[in-house]
Each structure stands twice: as structure tokens, then as C-alpha cells.
Design a protein around this motif. Structure first.
Motif, PDB file in Angstrom:
ATOM      1  N   ILE A 227       0.787  -1.107   0.059  1.00 40.87           N
ATOM      2  CA  ILE A 227       0.116   0.060   0.065  1.00 40.87           C
ATOM      3  C   ILE A 227       0.878   1.554  -0.108  1.00 40.87           C
ATOM      4  O   ILE A 227       1.841   1.054   0.823  1.00 40.87           O
ATOM      5  CB  ILE A 227      -0.892  -0.012   1.251  1.00 40.87           C
TER       6      ILE A 227
ATOM      7  N   ASP B 133      -1.626   5.461   2.382  1.00 38.07           N
ATOM      8  CA  ASP B 133      -2.597   5.207   3.258  1.00 38.07           C
ATOM      9  C   ASP B 133      -2.428   6.257   4.668  1.00 38.07           C
ATOM     10  O   ASP B 133      -3.475   6.256   5.262  1.00 38.07           O
ATOM     11  CB  ASP B 133      -2.843   3.810   3.939  1.00 38.07           C
TER      12      ASP B 133
ATOM     13  N   LEU C 123      -6.652  -2.944   1.675  1.00 35.59           N
ATOM     14  CA  LEU C 123      -6.770  -1.765   2.215  1.00 35.59           C
ATOM     15  C   LEU C 123      -7.504  -1.882   3.618  1.00 35.59           C
ATOM     16  O   LEU C 123      -6.922  -1.119   4.740  1.00 35.59           O
ATOM     17  CB  LEU C 123      -7.170  -0.558   1.349  1.00 35.59           C
TER      18      LEU C 123
ATOM     19  N   SER D 126      -6.007  -2.752   7.268  1.00 38.97           N
ATOM     20  CA  SER D 126      -5.339  -1.891   8.110  1.00 38.97           C
ATOM     21  C   SER D 126      -6.329  -0.688   8.237  1.00 38.97           C
ATOM     22  O   SER D 126      -6.327   0.138   9.278  1.00 38.97           O
ATOM     23  CB  SER D 126      -4.032  -1.364   7.623  1.00 38.97           C
ATOM     24  N   HIS D 127      -7.146  -0.364   7.269  1.00 40.78           N
ATOM     25  CA  HIS D 127      -8.259   0.701   7.601  1.00 40.78           C
ATOM     26  C   HIS D 127      -9.623   0.299   7.419  1.00 40.78           C
ATOM     27  O   HIS D 127     -10.287   0.437   6.155  1.00 40.78           O
ATOM     28  CB  HIS D 127      -7.852   1.710   6.407  1.00 40.78           C
TER      29      HIS D 127
ATOM     30  N   SER E 159     -13.008  -7.003   5.634  1.00 42.59           N
ATOM     31  CA  SER E 159     -12.339  -5.628   5.759  1.00 42.59           C
ATOM     32  C   SER E 159     -13.164  -4.623   5.968  1.00 42.59           C
ATOM     33  O   SER E 159     -12.906  -3.455   5.675  1.00 42.59           O
ATOM     34  CB  SER E 159     -11.565  -5.562   4.396  1.00 42.59           C
TER      35      SER E 159
ATOM     36  N   TRP F   7     -16.812   3.359   1.839  1.00 48.63           N
ATOM     37  CA  TRP F   7     -16.365   3.095   0.199  1.00 48.63           C
ATOM     38  C   TRP F   7     -17.580   3.295  -0.625  1.00 48.63           C
ATOM     39  O   TRP F   7     -18.560   3.137  -0.339  1.00 48.63           O
ATOM     40  CB  TRP F   7     -16.292   1.286   0.132  1.00 48.63           C
TER      41      TRP F   7
ATOM     42  N   PHE G  82      -8.773   5.750  -4.316  1.00 52.78           N
ATOM     43  CA  PHE G  82      -7.996   4.729  -4.073  1.00 52.78           C
ATOM     44  C   PHE G  82      -7.671   4.046  -5.354  1.00 52.78           C
ATOM     45  O   PHE G  82      -8.899   3.701  -5.857  1.00 52.78           O
ATOM     46  CB  PHE G  82      -7.833   4.005  -2.895  1.00 52.78           C
TER      47      PHE G  82
ATOM     48  N   PRO H 233      -6.635   0.194  -6.884  1.00 49.67           N
ATOM     49  CA  PRO H 233      -5.876  -1.010  -6.921  1.00 49.67           C
ATOM     50  C   PRO H 233      -5.329  -1.721  -8.117  1.00 49.67           C
ATOM     51  O   PRO H 233      -6.054  -1.792  -9.248  1.00 49.67           O
ATOM     52  CB  PRO H 233      -7.053  -2.018  -6.144  1.00 49.67           C
TER      53      PRO H 233
ATOM     54  N   VAL I 235      -1.824  -1.164  -3.857  1.00 50.90           N
ATOM     55  CA  VAL I 235      -2.987  -0.096  -3.652  1.00 50.90           C
ATOM     56  C   VAL I 235      -2.519   1.291  -3.532  1.00 50.90           C
ATOM     57  O   VAL I 235      -1.644   1.337  -2.514  1.00 50.90           O
ATOM     58  CB  VAL I 235      -3.844  -0.514  -2.634  1.00 50.90           C
TER      59      VAL I 235
ATOM     60  N   VAL J 292      -3.293   4.958  -2.725  1.00 50.90           N
ATOM     61  CA  VAL J 292      -4.087   6.107  -1.934  1.00 50.90           C
ATOM     62  C   VAL J 292      -3.721   7.432  -2.249  1.00 50.90           C
ATOM     63  O   VAL J 292      -2.620   7.661  -2.177  1.00 50.90           O
ATOM     64  CB  VAL J 292      -4.317   5.785  -0.313  1.00 50.90           C
TER      65      VAL J 292
END
Length: 316
Positions: A114, A117, A147, A150-151, A176, A200, A243, A245, A255, A257
Motif C-alpha cells: 500500500i 494510506d 486496504l 489496516s483501514h 475488511s 467505500w 484509491f 488497486p 493499492v 491512496v
């Protein structure tokens, strides 16, 4: 299902009814396949894409027409090469969806990285919500899982008509996400944004005439574009963060961001749609063979204007 509620994956004994046994069998076979070593998965996905290109004549024509409309300067050879690569990417996307839903975090981290982020972290530390713009790359499902490790955020989705597939989809996406919302639950999205959540959102498809305006998209000067982004930004007051991917070489996925978007036009829906489409174009150009060109992006036309698709594909 109540469209206004938070959605979680709940198993029911009704899912074991004999009418769903064939679906469960298919899911089981798919599960086994996506647990194979990645080089084998890659070859299977590539073969599936080439078979799809040969057999799905209407979708092939939709993708070709989309590419012709968006990139009229492409030569015939360039267009066919892009179409060929896009179908390979489409086949791979089927298996990448399985990777997103069934792979462990440990295995996925070996194939993923990533960049950027920290932009999300910095916004959320202030308590502001994040509207994460998820462009319909064919790797979107996998990118969201990467992603989301972690988020974690709040997912927006369309329920599947098959309850077994809907359960599997929800269970996979909740790896996720904190919870899911029906794509029509605008109030739920606004509430989540006001509460500082990451939501999202994918505004790059043609969702019909209702709640849409016409704005330029690549070489098409009037593409139906949702006004949902304007509504969410105006009422939820989030940071807008795109973002992207992308599939890289040797089984790696990146990915990226981007920094929060600035100067979003709040008072003009057409200007806002144009602003968003331009940002989406820039992301697509970084890997246009990996974008979902099989969708009829230009099916909705201004009243009185002729369809942009051939009769063969207008109703597909």
C-alpha cells in the motif's frame, strides 16, 4: 431485507435447503481453486478470460464499443490488443475476488503493498469521515480487502438474488469492513461519514437516469453520472480520497491512496460530476486494461438522443 439497516453476515439453516446444494458445490470448488499456488491461479484466470472473450460475444462487443467511444484515436490493432488484455484481466478478477474473500491476511500480505494510506490516517485522526472513491478496476474487490486490513470501513453493496452467494459475499467483504450498507441507503452513508467512518463509494458506473446528470467522460461528452457524490459530500462533509488497486508483475498488487481532493464543487451538480469524472479518468489511464469496460457505461442517454450502443448490445 431492510435497506436502511446495517448489514452483517448471518447464517441461516434455510441456506442448507436442497435448492442451494448446487450453489454450495460451486462455492466449494471455487474455494479449493483459489487456495492453489498463485502461479496456477494466474494461469487459470488467464484461460478463463480468453474463454470469456470467445464465448461472451455481447459483452465483448460492449467492451469494444466502450473503448472506441472513450479512445477514438486508438488504431484498430491497439484497440484489439487492449480488448484482449482486458478480457484476460476480467478472468483474473474472478479468482482475485476469491482471493479477497478466502485468503488469510498472512497470505495476502505477501502479495500486497500500500502507498499513501497515511492520508486516511491523518484525516481520521481529526474525526472527519472519509469518502473513499473506489473506481471500478477489476481488482477493486481485492484492493478493498488489502486496504481494509489496516483501514476497515463501511462497505456499500448490492445484495445478491441468491441468498447463499449473498451470504458468501457478505462474509468475504466483512473481513475488511465493520458492516455493510445497501447501496440505496444514503442516510446510512451520511450518518457513517458524520461519525468519522470510512465509507467505500464507487461513482463511475451508469446507474440510470434517476439522480444522475450528464457530464463528460473521456471522449463522450454526455455520460450519465450519479449525483450521489455531491449529496454525500454536502451532507456528510467528508474528505474525498480516491484509491486505485492495480495488478503488478509477479503476482503483486499495489493499492495507491491519493491525497484528499480539494476544490470539489459543492453548489453545482454538473460541475461536481465533471470534476469527479476527470479524476476517475486520470486513475483509469494508469492501467486502462484493468478497468471494467464490460459495463454499459453509456446506456443512459439524454432524452431524444440516439443510443451509443449497437442494437445487439443495447439490452444486454
Amino acid at each position: 431485507m431492510n435497506n436502511n439497516q446495517e448489514i452483517h453476515a448471518k447464517f441461516s439453516n434455510k441456506l442448507l435447503h436442497p435448492r442451494y446444494w448446487l450453489t454450495w458445490f460451486g462455492v466449494g470448488v471455487f474455494y479449493v481453486l483459489v487456495l492453489l499456488p498463485y502461479p496456477i491461479i494466474y494461469q487459470l484466470g488467464k484461460c478463463l478470460g480468453l474463454i470469456a472473450k470467445k464465448c461472451m460475444s455481447k459483452r465483448r462487443e460492449v467492451a469494444r464499443q466502450n473503448l472506441q467511444l472513450c479512445f477514438p484515436d486508438l488504431s484498430s490493432n491497439e484497440l484489439e490488443k487492449l480488448l484482449h488484455d482486458n478480457f484476460i484481466s476480467t478472468g483474473l478478477a474472478i479468482f482475485e475476488t476469491g482471493m479477497a474473500w478466502f485468503w488469510s491476511d498472512k497470505r495476502l500480505k505477501k502479495h500486497a503493498r500500500i502507498m499513501g494510506d497515511h492520508y486516511i490516517t491523518e484525516v481520521q485522526q481529526t474525526g472527519q469521515g472519509v469518502l473513499l472513491i473506489g473506481i471500478h478496476f477489476l481488482t477493486l474487490e481485492l484492493g478493498a480487502r488489502i486496504l481494509g486490513m489496516s483501514h476497515p470501513g463501511v462497505g456499500v453493496y448490492r445484495p445478491n438474488d441468491n441468498p447463499v452467494l449473498d451470504y458468501i459475499q457478505l462474509k468475504g467483504r466483512l473481513k475488511s469492513n465493520k458492516y455493510m450498507l445497501n447501496r440505496y441507503n444514503t442516510k446510512g452513508m451520511i450518518r457513517a461519514l458524520k461519525n468519522g467512518e470510512l465509507v467505500w463509494y464507487a461513482p463511475d458506473h451508469d446507474y440510470g437516469r434517476k439522480n444522475s446528470v450528464f457530464a463528460p467522460f473521456f471522449a463522450v461528452d454526455k455520460a450519465a453520472t450519479t449525483v450521489g457524490t455531491s449529496i454525500l459530500v454536502r451532507l456528510g462533509k467528508p474528505a474525498i480520497i480516491p484509491f486505485t488497486p492495480k495488478r503488478e508483475q509477479k503476482g503483486q498488487y499495489l493499492v495507491t491512496v491519493s491525497p484528499p481532493m480539494v476544490n470539489f464543487p459543492l453548489d453545482d451538480e454538473i460541475a461536481a460530476a465533471t470534476f469527479m469524472n476527470k479524476a476517475i479518468e486520470q486513475e483509469i489511464l494508469t492501467a486502462r486494461e484493468q478497468y471494467m469496460w464490460l459495463h454499459r457505461r453509456f446506456k443512459t442517454r439524454p432524452l431524444g438522443e440516439k443510443p451509443l450502443y449497437s442494437k445487439k448490445t443495447q439490452k444486454h
